[in-house]
Design a protein around this motif. Structure first.
Motif, PDB file in Angstrom:
ATOM      1  N   LYS A 239       6.649   5.580 -11.626  1.00 39.38           N
ATOM      2  CA  LYS A 239       6.510   4.424 -12.411  1.00 39.38           C
ATOM      3  C   LYS A 239       7.636   4.677 -13.589  1.00 39.38           C
ATOM      4  O   LYS A 239       7.513   5.610 -14.301  1.00 39.38           O
ATOM      5  CB  LYS A 239       5.119   4.164 -12.938  1.00 39.38           C
ATOM      6  N   LEU A 240       8.612   3.718 -13.652  1.00 41.45           N
ATOM      7  CA  LEU A 240       9.888   4.059 -14.589  1.00 41.45           C
ATOM      8  C   LEU A 240       9.745   2.568 -15.262  1.00 41.45           C
ATOM      9  O   LEU A 240       9.965   1.585 -14.916  1.00 41.45           O
ATOM     10  CB  LEU A 240      10.995   4.316 -14.071  1.00 41.45           C
ATOM     11  N   LEU A 241      10.125   2.844 -16.739  1.00 44.66           N
ATOM     12  CA  LEU A 241      10.247   1.804 -17.674  1.00 44.66           C
ATOM     13  C   LEU A 241      11.800   1.906 -18.119  1.00 44.66           C
ATOM     14  O   LEU A 241      12.180   2.949 -18.642  1.00 44.66           O
ATOM     15  CB  LEU A 241       9.402   1.868 -19.041  1.00 44.66           C
ATOM     16  N   VAL A 242      12.626   0.988 -17.658  1.00 45.73           N
ATOM     17  CA  VAL A 242      13.848   1.077 -17.760  1.00 45.73           C
ATOM     18  C   VAL A 242      14.541   0.235 -18.822  1.00 45.73           C
ATOM     19  O   VAL A 242      14.274  -0.950 -18.653  1.00 45.73           O
ATOM     20  CB  VAL A 242      14.815   1.124 -16.480  1.00 45.73           C
ATOM     21  N   CYS A 243      15.733   0.678 -19.714  1.00 48.89           N
ATOM     22  CA  CYS A 243      16.498  -0.165 -20.142  1.00 48.89           C
ATOM     23  C   CYS A 243      17.976   0.419 -20.684  1.00 48.89           C
ATOM     24  O   CYS A 243      18.088   1.540 -20.183  1.00 48.89           O
ATOM     25  CB  CYS A 243      15.721  -0.716 -21.859  1.00 48.89           C
ATOM     26  N   ASP A 244      18.848  -0.593 -20.726  1.00 50.24           N
ATOM     27  CA  ASP A 244      20.064  -0.021 -21.073  1.00 50.24           C
ATOM     28  C   ASP A 244      20.075   1.277 -22.108  1.00 50.24           C
ATOM     29  O   ASP A 244      20.462   2.302 -21.952  1.00 50.24           O
ATOM     30  CB  ASP A 244      21.306  -1.021 -21.398  1.00 50.24           C
TER      31      ASP A 244
ATOM     32  N   ALA B  10       1.207  -3.460 -12.616  1.00 46.08           N
ATOM     33  CA  ALA B  10       1.602  -2.202 -12.495  1.00 46.08           C
ATOM     34  C   ALA B  10       0.292  -1.146 -12.240  1.00 46.08           C
ATOM     35  O   ALA B  10       0.453  -0.018 -11.741  1.00 46.08           O
ATOM     36  CB  ALA B  10       2.115  -1.682 -13.790  1.00 46.08           C
ATOM     37  N   ARG B  11      -0.830  -1.637 -12.794  1.00 48.10           N
ATOM     38  CA  ARG B  11      -2.132  -0.779 -12.911  1.00 48.10           C
ATOM     39  C   ARG B  11      -2.703  -0.853 -11.315  1.00 48.10           C
ATOM     40  O   ARG B  11      -3.116   0.349 -10.947  1.00 48.10           O
ATOM     41  CB  ARG B  11      -2.993  -1.160 -13.916  1.00 48.10           C
ATOM     42  N   ASP B  12      -2.432  -1.743 -10.726  1.00 46.85           N
ATOM     43  CA  ASP B  12      -3.167  -2.018  -9.319  1.00 46.85           C
ATOM     44  C   ASP B  12      -2.185  -1.434  -8.564  1.00 46.85           C
ATOM     45  O   ASP B  12      -2.560  -1.013  -7.379  1.00 46.85           O
ATOM     46  CB  ASP B  12      -3.270  -3.456  -9.179  1.00 46.85           C
ATOM     47  N   LEU B  13      -0.956  -1.217  -8.596  1.00 43.78           N
ATOM     48  CA  LEU B  13      -0.173  -0.703  -7.531  1.00 43.78           C
ATOM     49  C   LEU B  13      -0.036   0.838  -7.815  1.00 43.78           C
ATOM     50  O   LEU B  13       0.614   1.586  -8.593  1.00 43.78           O
ATOM     51  CB  LEU B  13       1.468  -1.084  -7.974  1.00 43.78           C
TER      52      LEU B  13
ATOM     53  N   GLN C 181       0.725  -1.054   0.137  1.00 50.11           N
ATOM     54  CA  GLN C 181      -0.086  -0.085   0.035  1.00 50.11           C
ATOM     55  C   GLN C 181       0.954   1.286  -0.073  1.00 50.11           C
ATOM     56  O   GLN C 181       0.488   2.099  -0.630  1.00 50.11           O
ATOM     57  CB  GLN C 181      -0.858  -0.110   1.129  1.00 50.11           C
ATOM     58  N   GLU C 182       1.965   1.326   0.651  1.00 46.06           N
ATOM     59  CA  GLU C 182       2.856   2.440   0.839  1.00 46.06           C
ATOM     60  C   GLU C 182       3.900   2.071  -0.513  1.00 46.06           C
ATOM     61  O   GLU C 182       5.144   3.227  -0.279  1.00 46.06           O
ATOM     62  CB  GLU C 182       3.584   2.695   2.133  1.00 46.06           C
ATOM     63  N   ALA C 183       3.735   1.264  -1.506  1.00 48.77           N
ATOM     64  CA  ALA C 183       4.839   1.483  -2.637  1.00 48.77           C
ATOM     65  C   ALA C 183       4.790   2.837  -3.221  1.00 48.77           C
ATOM     66  O   ALA C 183       3.691   3.290  -3.546  1.00 48.77           O
ATOM     67  CB  ALA C 183       4.462   0.446  -3.420  1.00 48.77           C
ATOM     68  N   GLY C 184       5.973   3.346  -3.289  1.00 48.75           N
ATOM     69  CA  GLY C 184       5.924   4.697  -3.754  1.00 48.75           C
ATOM     70  C   GLY C 184       6.670   4.529  -5.308  1.00 48.75           C
ATOM     71  O   GLY C 184       6.297   5.826  -6.100  1.00 48.75           O
ATOM     72  N   GLY C 185       7.050   3.622  -5.597  1.00 53.62           N
ATOM     73  CA  GLY C 185       7.808   3.681  -6.967  1.00 53.62           C
ATOM     74  C   GLY C 185       7.766   2.004  -7.396  1.00 53.62           C
ATOM     75  O   GLY C 185       7.733   1.071  -6.723  1.00 53.62           O
ATOM     76  N   LEU C 186       7.588   1.932  -8.660  1.00 52.17           N
ATOM     77  CA  LEU C 186       7.675   0.747  -9.670  1.00 52.17           C
ATOM     78  C   LEU C 186       8.539   0.820 -10.809  1.00 52.17           C
ATOM     79  O   LEU C 186       8.563   1.760 -11.573  1.00 52.17           O
ATOM     80  CB  LEU C 186       6.286   0.207 -10.106  1.00 52.17           C
TER      81      LEU C 186
END
Length: 235
Positions: free
Chosen positions: A106-111, A98-101, A71-76
């Motif tokens: 929210k970050l989508l990361v790649c090299d 991702a939608r439920d959190l 519930q207290e997740a600030g980042g994904l």
């Protein structure tokens, strides 16, 4: 454990078993054991906080949801291989999570993206799903942005630091004030030395002009000691 309350946290999800997601955690919390849960002691110029970092594969999301209270997740943070077309199916498998959190960051990361088309597709998906797309390597990469984005979140357990006093600025202001006082004193001394001359000048003037001259002298003395001209005009 069952639905354990873990407090403020960030969830790092690897969208492929081939990706070394631990290096993303190291970028945020420094080098360490990236398996399971890491503790990130956030220490910025403005605040301190303690945040748990969960590192999971996409196949472990259901277990994570069942085991802990997010519930207290600030980042994904979702980590993919840079080929968005190839990774799109993997991303679909984490979309519901991702939608439920309800994480603010929210970050989508790649090299780095494998092509310009892949970059465009990733950015479009990110906008649609409420993510920020980051490349952390290559010519356009910004590895610092990952940590900066998470530090910008207002963590519920953050302890703000008192505003730092800029001693250099204070010292400069004191010098400026002292210099202004010295200048005012010099102006006053100069006027005082000229008083006899001004008295002689006034003696030869008609009454009305002598009155105006006297007013100008008073104003000059008043300004020399830092007075506001408006204060005299209101008298």
């Amino acid at each position: 454990m069952s639905n354990e309350d873990v407090g403020p946290c960030v969830v790092f999800v690897s969208c492929s078993d081939d990706l070394e997601i631990g290096k993303l955690v190291d970028l945020v919390a420094g080098a360490g054991d990236s398996a399971g849960v890491r503790v990130w002691d956030v220490n910025t110029k403005y605040y301190e906080a303690t945040v748990n970092l969960f590192v999971v594969g996409r196949g472990e999301l259901d277990r994570l949801k069942n085991d802990v209270n997010l519930q207290e997740a600030g980042g994904l943070v979702l980590y993919y291989d840079g080929d968005f077309q190839k990774s799109s199916e993997d991303l679909k498998s984490v979309q519901d999570f991702a939608r439920d959190l309800e994480a603010d960051v929210k970050l989508l990361v790649c090299d780095f993206c494998s092509s310009e088309g892949s970059r465009t597709s990733a950015e479009e998906w990110s906008v649609q799903e409420g993510f920020e797309h980051l490349e952390i390597a290559g010519d356009d990469g910004d590895s610092d942005r990952l940590k900066q984005a998470l530090e910008a979140h207002v963590w519920p357990n953050m302890i703000t630091k008192p505003a730092a006093t800029n001693k250099k600025t204070e010292k400069t202001n004191r010098k400026s004030n002292n210099k202004a006082k010295e200048d005012d004193l010099d102006d006053f001394s100069t006027l005082f030395e000229q008083l006899a001359t001004m008295k002689e000048q006034a003696a030869g003037l008609p009454p009305e002009e002598r009155k105006n001259f006297a007013e100008q002298v008073v104003l000059a003395y008043w300004r020399s000691i830092g007075g506001d001209e408006e204060e005299l005009l209101d008298l």
